[in-house]
Design an enzyme around this catalytic site. Sequence first.
Site, short mmCIF file in Angstrom:
data_model
loop_
_atom_site.label_atom_id
_atom_site.label_comp_id
_atom_site.label_asym_id
_atom_site.label_seq_id
_atom_site.Cartn_x
_atom_site.Cartn_y
_atom_site.Cartn_z
N LYS A 9 35.03 40.79 32.42
CA LYS A 9 36.05 40.66 31.37
C LYS A 9 35.89 39.29 30.70
O LYS A 9 35.33 38.34 31.26
CB LYS A 9 37.46 40.80 31.96
CG LYS A 9 37.84 39.79 33.05
CD LYS A 9 38.26 38.43 32.55
CE LYS A 9 38.54 37.46 33.68
NZ LYS A 9 38.77 36.06 33.20
N ASP A 131 42.76 40.00 38.42
CA ASP A 131 42.33 40.86 37.31
C ASP A 131 41.80 42.22 37.77
O ASP A 131 41.36 43.01 36.94
CB ASP A 131 41.30 40.15 36.43
CG ASP A 131 40.28 39.36 37.23
OD1 ASP A 131 40.24 39.52 38.46
OD2 ASP A 131 39.51 38.59 36.63
#
Length: 288
Positions: A9, A131
């Site tokens: 990400k 995350d």
Amino acid sequence: MIYIPSYIKINLTLRVFVPREDGYHEIATLFHKLGPVEWLGVKKFNDPAQKDVINSHNIVISGTNIINRAIDFLREKGIKLPPMECDIWKILPIGSGIGAGSGNAAAMVEWLSTVHDIDLDPSELASIGADIPFFLSKSKTALATGVGERLKLLDQLTGIYALLAIPDKSISTAEAYRKLDEDRKKGNINIVPVSHAIYEALNIYGNLERRKKIGLLPNDFISILRKESDFYDKFFDLCNTFKSSLAWSVSGSGSSAFCLFTDKYEALKAQEVMSSKLVEISKIFVLE
């Protein structure tokens, strides 16, 4: 052996708030998924007495691997998993701010959930990697709050190409947060209100949807990283020279920097320019 793709990400925005009692910081961030970049190879052992084996190739990972922690977490939840062997073909160094380790763990959990029909709340895995819930979501882009586990899934940003550059120096997440807190105590960096951070992130998301050029994206760690190296200013200056570049910033708490493009060919040309002009770059990719 089964082969599983693993994603990373980038943080299109990142605002950090005051530390909580448990030491974690609340954040507001715009996550964007890229890849796959790394791969996992998994096979089950027939012998129930066998211990799990995690092999990391190319990059040595010291201590307990996050995949071990994810597997142990599932077993602690009462899920009966056989012992297994996992080979991780690492490409991305630790301390790059792109969640490669969390992406590995999420890939393993997603595969195990499918094979063993596990019904698990992804937010429970935030204690392993903040995350991971985003990686387990089906969305490519999301607004995240809390420590990153509370998600508002957004329509996917498609047709945007990220030039991702990883310099030859890394900074640990703990060290980056420590320096950020120190600078704030000295009054050098202000904390924006949560409502402003959320409005800012959604406004930037809308501008990216409309392909509006933004320039430098907000990340509270930029000032910290600029003190560490002049690589970032040189990278940002180059980003501004490319015709189809939309926006640029650092990911997470560093050390990676990225530049977003609307044209893949232009992004690949920028990759060549960056590689020739910035000797600090260790790895560089164009990803969608």
